[in-house]
Each structure stands twice: as C-alpha cells, then as structure tokens.
Design a protein around this motif. Structure first.
Motif, mmCIF file in Angstrom:
data_model
loop_
_atom_site.group_PDB
_atom_site.id
_atom_site.type_symbol
_atom_site.label_atom_id
_atom_site.label_comp_id
_atom_site.label_asym_id
_atom_site.label_seq_id
_atom_site.Cartn_x
_atom_site.Cartn_y
_atom_site.Cartn_z
ATOM 1 N N ARG A 1 10.377 31.883 44.344
ATOM 2 C CA ARG A 1 9.496 33.345 44.916
ATOM 3 C C ARG A 1 9.191 34.047 44.653
ATOM 4 O O ARG A 1 10.139 33.909 43.274
ATOM 5 C CB ARG A 1 11.338 32.993 45.993
ATOM 6 N N GLY B 1 17.073 30.339 61.411
ATOM 7 C CA GLY B 1 15.571 31.183 61.217
ATOM 8 C C GLY B 1 15.126 31.600 62.326
ATOM 9 O O GLY B 1 15.577 30.524 62.970
ATOM 10 N N THR B 2 14.246 32.162 62.775
ATOM 11 C CA THR B 2 14.244 32.843 64.040
ATOM 12 C C THR B 2 13.444 31.504 64.525
ATOM 13 O O THR B 2 13.262 31.101 65.900
ATOM 14 C CB THR B 2 13.458 33.526 64.617
HETATM 15 N N1 PMP Z 1 13.002 33.273 55.102
HETATM 16 C C1 PMP Z 1 11.973 33.705 55.122
HETATM 17 C C2 PMP Z 1 10.846 33.323 53.807
HETATM 18 C C3 PMP Z 1 11.424 33.774 56.596
HETATM 19 O O1 PMP Z 1 9.836 33.551 56.121
HETATM 20 C C4 PMP Z 1 11.988 33.993 57.505
HETATM 21 C C5 PMP Z 1 11.366 33.769 59.046
HETATM 22 N N2 PMP Z 1 10.969 34.724 59.166
HETATM 23 C C6 PMP Z 1 13.313 33.948 57.129
HETATM 24 C C7 PMP Z 1 14.260 33.981 56.142
HETATM 25 C C8 PMP Z 1 14.613 34.002 58.374
HETATM 26 O O2 PMP Z 1 14.212 35.207 59.109
HETATM 27 P P1 PMP Z 1 14.629 35.152 60.618
HETATM 28 O O3 PMP Z 1 16.113 34.786 60.716
HETATM 29 O O4 PMP Z 1 14.775 36.636 60.107
HETATM 30 O O5 PMP Z 1 13.760 34.336 61.146
#
Ligand code: PMP
Length: 297
Positions: free
Chosen positions: A142, A249-250
């Motif tokens: 990252r 994640g979403t």
């Molecule tokens: N990490 C990264 C790099 C992402 O792109 C996402 C997706 N948005 C997530 C984590 C998870 O985030 P979220 O639960 O808000 O979708």
C-alpha cells in the motif's frame, strides 16, 4: 452492463441520461487520477429500500475531497436524498451506488477550477463472489501514508489496487493481500482484512489503510455478538498460526478467505467467527431504518 438507453445519472444537481452525458477530455481527474469517489450499497428491506450508511459514505466523500484540496460544495443530506431519487428513477432496490467528484479542464497540477459530482447506480452481485477466497501476498505494498492521503478514497490510489489484483489473478489467485510500506498486514485492493486466532479477531489498525465503513460495521456487530477484536500492527508471519480470516467491504460485503499463498487456515469457514459476522452483516444491512430506530428506541 452498467447502463442502458434509459439509465439516468445524477450530475451536478440534475438527472440526465447516462448515454447522453459527456465529460471533458482535458479533465484533471482523467489525466492525473485527481478525483474522489465512494462505493455504497442499497438493499431492499422488508418495507423499503435502505442506502446502507449513506451519510457515513457521503461524509467520507467530503473528507476525501477536502484532504486532497478539492473543494466540496455539496450538502451531504442533499446527496443522500439524490441517491434515493436516483434509485427510484432507475427502478433499483438492491444496487451499488457510485458517486464520483471529478475536476474539469485543467492540465496543470494546481488546484481545480471547476469541480463536478456525478452519482450512478447499477445492480451488482457480490464483488468477490460467495466462495472462500484463495489469496496471495502481493509484491505491491500500500502507498506510504506520507506519499498520499491514505485515508482518502482517491481515484489515482486505485492504480495500486489494480496492479495488485492483476498480479494475483495472473498467478491464478482470486485476490491479493497487501502489506503496508513497513511490511505489516494492511488490506486488500478493495476490502479490509480480519483474522481469527484462539477465539479473538484481529484487524490492522487505522493509519495505513482505508478506514472502511464495513470494517466499522463489523466492529459494531462483533461488539454486539461479544466477539473480542484487537486492532494493531501485525506481521504476515502471524497468519501461519491463525484459525480463519475474512475480507470486508461495501462491494465484497463479508467474504471468507480459504488460504494465503496455498496455506489453508485451520478452521473451516462454517466454524469461524467470520461466518457469524457474515450472517449478522447480511441481516443488518437489510433492516429498514424504521426497524432499527424501533430497536434503538
Ligand atoms: N480498503 C480499500 C482499499 C477499499 O477500496 C475499500 C472499498 N471502499 C475498503 C477497504 C472497504 O471500505 P468500505 O467498507 O468503506 O467499502
């Protein structure tokens, strides 16, 4: 797949047809990845459609924009309302919603002159499927938090995610797992990472990862289920003795991980804490706001 002749999108306060909307080829976002976006899901509940944690997503969009000096002149509640209207106009209930704040013509690297917002939505199944994933630890790490604003969801950051995903797929894996620039476990290309060991869940602390809204929901649900969660810095070696793991994640929701670089986790997914959270998450996102306010009353 994402739109047809009737699809409408939201663009700077009005609804327009997706196939008639245009963007400028001299845009700063197109050339330099200088824009911010969100990924949101809407779910059909027992009596309405719920845009899950809509306010939290638009708050993060605002924060992402401001962190990288893109002026955010929109009202969060108006964007939430526009999202519900967009779903209605497109007859969507279970849908993925994609807001994007983008910068118009400016070939310099200076602050943008004109900023626009668009929101589109489409039906999208589970992003990483529903089978447990075979991961590989990526060659790519990252980005260092001092080279970008890691907590912002910036278009250009996703080149890192795309490289890691392509690398994993080219090697025959389902998905990548990225470390941070100090070699600690970080996250997936588009999801946050949790692992289980001796009845406790562990997840990388905030700082070198995107602060996921699903991650926050998983932490809330774990508390309700009385599952202990620790947040910290963990080297990948700890995974050798871990019992199970999952991504959240979403787009991906909560999805189990079967193995990392061919090393299988000890527990079957059906016996893991991850499965409990996957079920709790699936139920929680489909509860209407009304039902929730009654539970909390
Ligand atoms: N990490 C990264 C790099 C992402 O792109 C996402 C997706 N948005 C997530 C984590 C998870 O985030 P979220 O639960 O808000 O979708």
């Amino acid at each position: 797949m994402y739109y047809n002749n009737n699809t409408q999108i939201y663009l700077d306060g009005t609804f327009v047809k997706a196939n008639e909307s245009v963007t400028d080829l001299y845009g700063q976002t197109l050339h330099y990845g200088y824009g911010v976006f969100e990924g949101i899901r809407a779910y059909a509940t027992e009596n309405d459609t719920r845009v899950f944690k809509a306010k939290e997503h638009y708050d993060r969009l605002k924060n992402s924009a401001e962190l990288i000096n893109i002026p955010f002149k929109y009202n969060v509640q108006e964007l939430v309302d526009a999202t519900y209207k967009l779903l209605e106009k497109n007859n969507l209930t279970n849908a993925y919603v994609r807001p994007l704040v983008f910068c118009d013509p400016n070939m310099s690297l200076a602050r943008p002159n004109k900023v626009s917002i668009m929101i589109c939505a489409w039906e999208w199944g589970a992003y990483l499927g529903d089978k447990q994933l075979r991961l590989t630890v990526s060659f790519y790490c990252r980005p260092h938090p001092r080279s970008i604003k890691i907590e912002a969801k910036v278009c250009g950051h996703y080149v890192n995610s795309i490289l890691a995903t392509n690398e994993a797929k080219d090697k025959g894996y389902d998905e990548a797992l990225l470390l941070d620039s100090d070699g600690y476990l970080a996250e997936g290309p588009g999801a946050n990472f949790f692992f289980e060991k001796n009845g406790v869940l562990y997840t990388p602390q905030l700082g070198n990862i995107l602060p996921g809204i699903t991650r926050a929901t998983v932490l809330e649900l774990a508390e309700k289920l009385r599952i202990e969660v620790k947040q910290g810095l963990y080297k990948p070696e700890v995974l050798v003795s871990a019992d199970s793991a999952f991504y959240c994640g979403t787009a991906a929701e909560v999805i189990g991980i079967e193995s990392i670089d061919e090393k299988k986790f000890r527990k079957e997914w059906k016996d893991s804490l991850g499965l409990k959270l996957q079920e709790a998450y699936s139920e929680f996102v489909r509860k209407s706001e009304k039902t929730l306010s009654k539970i909390h009353a």
